[in-house]
Design a protein around this motif. Structure first.
Motif, short mmCIF file in Angstrom:
data_model
loop_
_atom_site.label_atom_id
_atom_site.label_comp_id
_atom_site.label_asym_id
_atom_site.label_seq_id
_atom_site.Cartn_x
_atom_site.Cartn_y
_atom_site.Cartn_z
N GLN A 56 -35.83 22.19 5.43
CA GLN A 56 -36.92 23.28 4.84
C GLN A 56 -36.13 24.66 4.57
O GLN A 56 -36.36 25.08 3.25
N THR A 57 -35.66 25.34 5.72
CA THR A 57 -35.12 26.43 5.54
C THR A 57 -33.86 26.71 4.61
O THR A 57 -33.45 27.47 3.98
N SER A 58 -33.00 25.44 4.65
CA SER A 58 -31.84 25.38 3.70
C SER A 58 -32.21 25.51 2.36
O SER A 58 -31.64 26.02 1.59
N LEU A 59 -33.38 24.55 1.94
CA LEU A 59 -33.74 24.59 0.67
C LEU A 59 -34.07 25.99 0.20
O LEU A 59 -33.94 26.45 -0.73
N TYR A 60 -35.01 26.67 1.19
CA TYR A 60 -35.59 28.05 1.05
C TYR A 60 -34.50 28.87 0.64
O TYR A 60 -34.54 29.79 -0.35
N ARG A 61 -33.32 29.01 1.53
CA ARG A 61 -32.18 29.91 1.29
C ARG A 61 -31.37 29.58 -0.17
O ARG A 61 -30.83 30.36 -0.44
N SER A 62 -31.26 28.44 -0.26
CA SER A 62 -30.42 28.00 -1.30
C SER A 62 -30.82 27.78 -2.76
O SER A 62 -30.26 27.58 -3.76
N ARG A 63 -32.30 27.94 -3.02
CA ARG A 63 -33.09 27.89 -4.14
C ARG A 63 -32.48 28.73 -5.33
O ARG A 63 -32.13 29.84 -5.08
N THR A 64 -32.67 28.46 -6.41
CA THR A 64 -32.31 29.33 -7.69
C THR A 64 -33.81 29.32 -8.60
O THR A 64 -34.02 30.26 -8.73
N SER A 65 -34.16 28.21 -8.64
CA SER A 65 -35.52 28.42 -9.61
C SER A 65 -36.29 27.34 -9.17
O SER A 65 -36.26 26.19 -9.06
N ILE A 66 -37.78 27.74 -8.38
CA ILE A 66 -38.77 26.61 -7.99
C ILE A 66 -39.99 27.09 -8.53
O ILE A 66 -40.25 28.30 -9.01
N LEU A 67 -40.64 26.11 -8.70
CA LEU A 67 -42.15 26.08 -9.04
C LEU A 67 -43.12 26.01 -7.87
O LEU A 67 -42.98 25.10 -7.11
N TYR A 68 -44.01 27.30 -7.65
CA TYR A 68 -44.82 26.95 -6.35
C TYR A 68 -46.13 26.13 -7.00
O TYR A 68 -46.69 26.67 -8.01
N LEU A 69 -46.62 25.27 -6.10
CA LEU A 69 -47.79 24.53 -6.55
C LEU A 69 -49.11 24.88 -5.87
O LEU A 69 -48.79 25.64 -4.86
N ASP A 70 -50.19 24.61 -6.46
CA ASP A 70 -51.48 24.71 -5.61
C ASP A 70 -51.38 23.94 -4.36
O ASP A 70 -50.84 23.01 -4.46
N SER A 71 -52.20 24.61 -3.57
CA SER A 71 -52.34 23.70 -2.19
C SER A 71 -52.81 22.53 -2.38
O SER A 71 -52.60 21.48 -1.29
N LYS A 72 -53.47 22.14 -3.34
CA LYS A 72 -54.13 20.75 -3.46
C LYS A 72 -53.05 19.61 -3.43
O LYS A 72 -53.47 18.58 -3.18
N PHE A 73 -51.94 20.00 -4.02
CA PHE A 73 -50.83 18.91 -3.71
C PHE A 73 -50.28 18.79 -2.58
O PHE A 73 -49.33 17.88 -2.36
N ASN A 74 -50.44 19.70 -1.60
CA ASN A 74 -49.79 19.63 -0.02
C ASN A 74 -50.87 20.16 0.92
O ASN A 74 -50.56 21.34 1.22
#
Length: 274
Positions: A190-208
């Motif tokens: 999780q942390t490696s994805l967080y630190r390495s991301r370039t462009s991400i889409l934040y989802l509504d909490s209903k999907f997680n």
């Protein structure tokens, strides 16, 4: 075709099975399950690869809803051990959580939904899978606790919709592996994805949804949580712990699936509990 990737071992297969049973209850479209696994018995005796019999049972269940659905079992033991160092093999999470960081080296479609084995569908996951990902590496929801304790934009990667093509173009997975191969993290994937991301889409909490399911919840995630009353403690109840799901979490919306699973496990106990 909806493409879903799970990662796990034979001991956790019951979670994947329950998760898939909940998915096909709500989604009638053809589904391909990419079932990634590896043998890590040197770390723990029950870290055995998911068996062909388990994969076959899962595929038969999927086909009862849509004949075009299938399961692709991928044993990546050698790939994992040659690509991921031992740096992050001893923390709160199993090595299987790091498998998604090998997605560029595995035979996966350009768009796939990664799900942790402790997730259950409350609605049609097609609503999530069909989100346009053209300009994003991956889509995730905020982490319920991490957004307060780590960073306000810290996300939970237990449900992640990947644009694999763009991830490869941006060297996302390679950057993640470089991080976890050289530095220890409490939550490495999780942390490696967080630190390495370039462009991400934040989802509504209903999907997680990481707490109690709501009317619009699509995916309920049985991850760790905190209770303050009657005393502070961390709980970690999984969906296959039926009694705890009822008594501890007060969740009853999956009871029909639990009942179906119980009947199935009586008939296929040797396979499910391999």
């Amino acid at each position: 075709m909806i493409n879903i990737m799970y990662s796990g071992n034979s001991a956790i297969f019951k979670g994947i099975l329950l998760s898939c049973m909940s998915i096909v209850k709500h989604c009638k479209e053809p589904i391909t399950i990419y079932l990634s696994t590896l043998d890590f018995t040197e770390l723990k005796p029950n870290y055995k690869s998911i068996t062909k019999e388990q994969a076959s049972l899962l595929e038969n269940i999927l086909k009862q809803t849509n004949e075009m659905s299938c399961v692709k079992l991928m044993d990546i033991t050698n790939l994992f051990k040659s690509s991921i160092s031992e740096k992050n093999q001893k923390n709160d999470y199993t090595p299987y959580a790091q498998v998604r960081l090998l997605a560029d080296l595995m035979e996966l479609p350009d768009k796939f939904l990664y799900l942790d084995s402790d997730t259950m569908a409350c609605g049609d996951i097609a609503e999530l899978f069909n989100i346009d990902m053209t300009n994003y590496e991956f889509a995730v929801a905020l982490d319920y606790m991490g957004k307060f304790w780590i960073a306000k934009d810290y996300f939970n990667s237990g449900v992640a919709l990947f644009n694999r093509k763009l991830c490869i173009e941006n060297n996302l997975f390679e950057k993640c592996r470089n991080l976890i191969n050289t530095k220890w993290f409490k939550m490495p994937d999780q942390t490696s994805l967080y630190r390495s991301r370039t462009s991400i889409l934040y989802l509504d909490s209903k999907f997680n949804e990481q707490r109690l399911p709501k009317k619009d919840t699509i995916i309920k995630h049985f991850n760790k949580g905190i209770k303050w009353i009657p005393f502070f403690h961390i709980y970690n109840v999984k969906q296959w712990q039926f009694d705890k799901v009822h008594k501890k979490l007060k969740i009853y919306c999956f009871d029909d699936i639990f009942e179906e699973y119980t009947k199935l496990s009586n008939d296929y106990k040797d396979i499910i509990e391999n």
